[in-house]
Design an enzyme around this catalytic site. Structure first.
Site, PDB file in Angstrom:
ATOM      1  N   HIS A 139       0.842  -1.198   0.000  1.00 55.40           N
ATOM      2  CA  HIS A 139       0.000   0.000   0.000  1.00 55.40           C
ATOM      3  C   HIS A 139       0.875   1.245   0.000  1.00 55.40           C
ATOM      4  O   HIS A 139       2.103   1.157  -0.085  1.00 55.40           O
ATOM      5  CB  HIS A 139      -0.972  -0.023   1.184  1.00 55.40           C
TER       6      HIS A 139
ATOM      7  N   HIS B  96       3.975   1.465   2.311  1.00 56.15           N
ATOM      8  CA  HIS B  96       5.167   0.773   1.799  1.00 56.15           C
ATOM      9  C   HIS B  96       5.812   1.598   0.687  1.00 56.15           C
ATOM     10  O   HIS B  96       7.033   1.723   0.611  1.00 56.15           O
ATOM     11  CB  HIS B  96       4.815  -0.601   1.214  1.00 56.15           C
TER      12      HIS B  96
ATOM     13  N   LYS C  23     -11.003   0.108   2.972  1.00 57.00           N
ATOM     14  CA  LYS C  23     -11.739  -0.241   1.758  1.00 57.00           C
ATOM     15  C   LYS C  23     -13.194   0.174   1.879  1.00 57.00           C
ATOM     16  O   LYS C  23     -13.787   0.670   0.935  1.00 57.00           O
ATOM     17  CB  LYS C  23     -11.640  -1.752   1.513  1.00 57.00           C
TER      18      LYS C  23
ATOM     19  N   CYS D 295      -0.850 -12.550  21.383  1.00 53.80           N
ATOM     20  CA  CYS D 295      -1.684 -12.013  20.296  1.00 53.80           C
ATOM     21  C   CYS D 295      -1.177 -12.575  18.982  1.00 53.80           C
ATOM     22  O   CYS D 295      -0.015 -12.358  18.626  1.00 53.80           O
ATOM     23  CB  CYS D 295      -1.650 -10.490  20.257  1.00 53.80           C
TER      24      CYS D 295
ATOM     25  N   CYS E 279      -5.959  -6.639  22.365  1.00 48.13           N
ATOM     26  CA  CYS E 279      -4.780  -6.010  21.765  1.00 48.13           C
ATOM     27  C   CYS E 279      -5.260  -4.759  21.038  1.00 48.13           C
ATOM     28  O   CYS E 279      -6.159  -4.836  20.204  1.00 48.13           O
ATOM     29  CB  CYS E 279      -4.120  -6.965  20.778  1.00 48.13           C
TER      30      CYS E 279
ATOM     31  N   HIS F 113      -5.155  -5.039  17.253  1.00 45.39           N
ATOM     32  CA  HIS F 113      -5.933  -6.069  16.563  1.00 45.39           C
ATOM     33  C   HIS F 113      -7.360  -6.230  17.078  1.00 45.39           C
ATOM     34  O   HIS F 113      -8.124  -7.014  16.523  1.00 45.39           O
ATOM     35  CB  HIS F 113      -5.183  -7.408  16.606  1.00 45.39           C
TER      36      HIS F 113
ATOM     37  N   LYS G 262      -8.540   7.246   8.940  1.00 42.80           N
ATOM     38  CA  LYS G 262      -7.796   6.051   8.548  1.00 42.80           C
ATOM     39  C   LYS G 262      -8.305   5.532   7.195  1.00 42.80           C
ATOM     40  O   LYS G 262      -9.497   5.544   6.942  1.00 42.80           O
ATOM     41  CB  LYS G 262      -7.980   4.976   9.635  1.00 42.80           C
TER      42      LYS G 262
ATOM     43  N   CYS H 294      -0.129  -9.829  16.413  1.00 34.50           N
ATOM     44  CA  CYS H 294       1.193  -9.244  16.659  1.00 34.50           C
ATOM     45  C   CYS H 294       2.292 -10.298  16.621  1.00 34.50           C
ATOM     46  O   CYS H 294       3.465  -9.961  16.514  1.00 34.50           O
ATOM     47  CB  CYS H 294       1.253  -8.568  18.021  1.00 34.50           C
TER      48      CYS H 294
HETATM   49 ZN   LIG Z   1      -2.018  -7.657  18.323  1.00 34.94          ZN
END
Ligand SMILES: [Zn+2]
Length: 509
Positions: free
Chosen positions: A17, A20, A302, A125, A143, A146, A299, A128
């Site tokens: 994306h 990167h 999609k 997690c 987390c 996540h 943020k 992670c």
């Molecule tokens: Zn996590």
């Protein structure tokens, strides 16, 4: 001087994306900047092909492991090639060469007695791929990255203690104030070091994770993904625990890691302590950047339809304006915003600034001067002052600037400022009026000369951001396209043939 610049190696479980794209473009911009200053640069990027997340993605696809890795890693390489990134080495953590260095490093540290095995119960997690402390979790026990509760698991693992080097690292940061750039991230790391450091779990039982590098001293385990991934920075340039490391040492001496802020702890805490255990100095610099958010600071997702696809942007405006936008817009103090609309605004700014200037002056001299550069014999004080201002600004940045976000922010801003100043000069001097009056011929030529020479300086300065635009401008000015960080004013030679080419920034809707 030899410089070494790295991007993180990217997890292949997702698609590449704009984040990167940015880090990798930033590395390419810094590489070109350093090369223009006469430095040798070795630039690496690549993909992280191990770990539980990649393993799960591979299983979901139902593909053979190597086919999966080649496909997903290929997506990154394809994007970087489409963006014309001039990397010298593309890291694959699944390569035998890399795996050998991971094993060599682990074996070396193990034999020094710095790794211990113990039973561990903790909250793990999967997202992670890390054990979490209760204090790492949000108020729902999830987390925060996540939004999922970690699982309580007990297992035997190998650990690499970090606490013994905490004070050393604090001292290192305090005595190397420009180690981590921008400085606010150094403060963040000192915050992480305010409390004792837990031992780092460096293994995963194969019963859970098989996509990785076997521990050299226990093949029931694979290496924890970060311990494997970080080693890429030394495996890429041929480190070995035994024998001659002269070539490695020379390259490593001036190493800059580029990274986004989410991987600050791995790079600024784990990595220097791992290197210390290997008898290697910390990298010379870490350059840390924030995230790219959609317009309005939302943020990208999609479902909101605000994801910026680098391919879509390249189809619309080419790669150079995207490179310029990203470097100009990345914030030093927080996250930055991107959207197709913001990119179009940036594009129009470039078109009105550099693009218009080049087209207007070249068309004018094609009409009045047979397209030839006029004499500089009658430059007046204000003409010389304009050229000297532009030249001195770029000279200073190229001479004293150190690779950083501040540098790319400042340089890109100064390029736009110089463009504005030359446009304002051109409008005030009104050469199209001077051209009609034969008695003002000398003044006309001086104004045209000044504008052309300023444009040449801007073209050289803009090269790291927009290499093909820079070359197009230089070619249009009858210059060869060999680019060096030399910013002397009054260099264009009288009589040089210029060429009106296609617009640098064609109209886009
Ligand atoms: Zn996590």
């Amino acid at each position: 001087m030899k410089k070494y610049i790295t991007t993180p190696i990217y997890y292949i479980n997702g698609a590449p994306h704009v984040g990167h794209a940015f880090t990798t473009i930033l590395g390419d911009v810094l590489k070109k900047f350093e090369q223009m200053r006469g430095n040798d640069v070795f630039y690496t990027t690549g993909t992280d092909e191990h770990g539980q997340k990649n393993q799960s993605s591979c299983q979901e696809c139902g593909m053979a492991v190597q086919d999966f890795i080649d496909m997903r890693s290929g997506n990154f390489q394809k994007l970087f090639d489409a963006m014309k990134i001039d990397y010298d080495f593309f890291v694959h953590t699944s390569s035998q060469q890399h795996k050998n260095v991971v094993k060599d490093a682990l074996d070396y540290i193990y034999k020094k007695g710095l790794i211990k095995k113990k039973s561990y119960e903790g909250l793990y997690c999967e997202g992670c791929e890390q054990f979490k402390k209760p204090s790492d979790l949000d108020e729902h026990g999830n987390c925060p990255d996540h939004q999922k509760a970690p699982k309580l698991i007990t297992e035997e693992n190998y650990f690499f203690p970090l606490e013994q080097d905490r004070q050393w690292l604090i001292d290192y940061i305090n005595t190397h104030p420009d180690w981590i750039k921008p400085k606010r991230f150094a403060k963040e790391v000192l915050g992480m070091l305010a409390e004792p450091l837990d031992d780092l779990c460096i293994s995963r039982p194969k019963s859970r994770v098989w996509l990785g590098v076997d521990l050299p001293f226990d093949d029931d385990f694979v290496t924890y993904i970060w311990f494997d991934a970080l080693i890429n920075y030394i495996s890429s340039i041929g480190w070995k625990s035994q024998g001659d490391n002269a070539a490695f040492n020379e390259t490593w001496a001036h190493c800059t890691h580029l990274l986004a802020k989410d991987i600050l702890k791995t790079h600024a805490v784990y990595w220097p302590i791992m290197l210390k255990a290997l008898g290697i100095e910390p990298p010379e610099h870490l350059i840390v950047h924030g995230y790219w958010l959609g317009e309005g600071g939302i943020k990208m997702s999609k479902s909101l339809g605000n994801v910026v696809d680098p391919y879509e942007v390249m189809d619309l405006m080419g790669i150079d304006p995207l490179r310029f936008y990203l470097c100009n817009a990345m914030s030093l103090s927080g996250d930055a915003q991107i959207s197709i609309d913001l990119l179009k605004q940036g594009y129009k700014q470039l078109a009105n600034n550099i693009g218009n200037l080049q087209m207007r002056v070249l068309k004018m001299i094609a009409k009045n001067l047979d397209g030839k550069v006029p004499s500089a014999a009658h430059l007046e004080a204000e003409d010389k002052a304009l050229l000297e201002n532009v030249a001195n600004t770029f000279e200073r940045i190229y001479k004293y600037g150190e690779p950083s976000l501040e540098l790319v922010n400042e340089l890109s801003a100064e390029i736009l400022k110089a463009g504005d100043a030359v446009n304002a000069y051109f409008a005030t001097q009104a050469p199209w009026v001077l051209a009609k009056d034969e008695s003002k011929r000398e003044r006309y030529e001086a104004v045209i000369y000044t504008t052309l020479d300023a444009l040449r300086l801007i073209a050289v300065a803009v090269y790291p951001f927009m290499p093909s635009i820079a070359k197009k401008i230089l070619v249009s000015l009858g210059q060869n396209d060999e680019i060096k960080a030399e910013f002397k004013p009054v260099v264009l030679k009288e009589g040089t043939q210029t060429i009106v080419g296609d617009p640098l920034f064609p109209f886009i809707a």
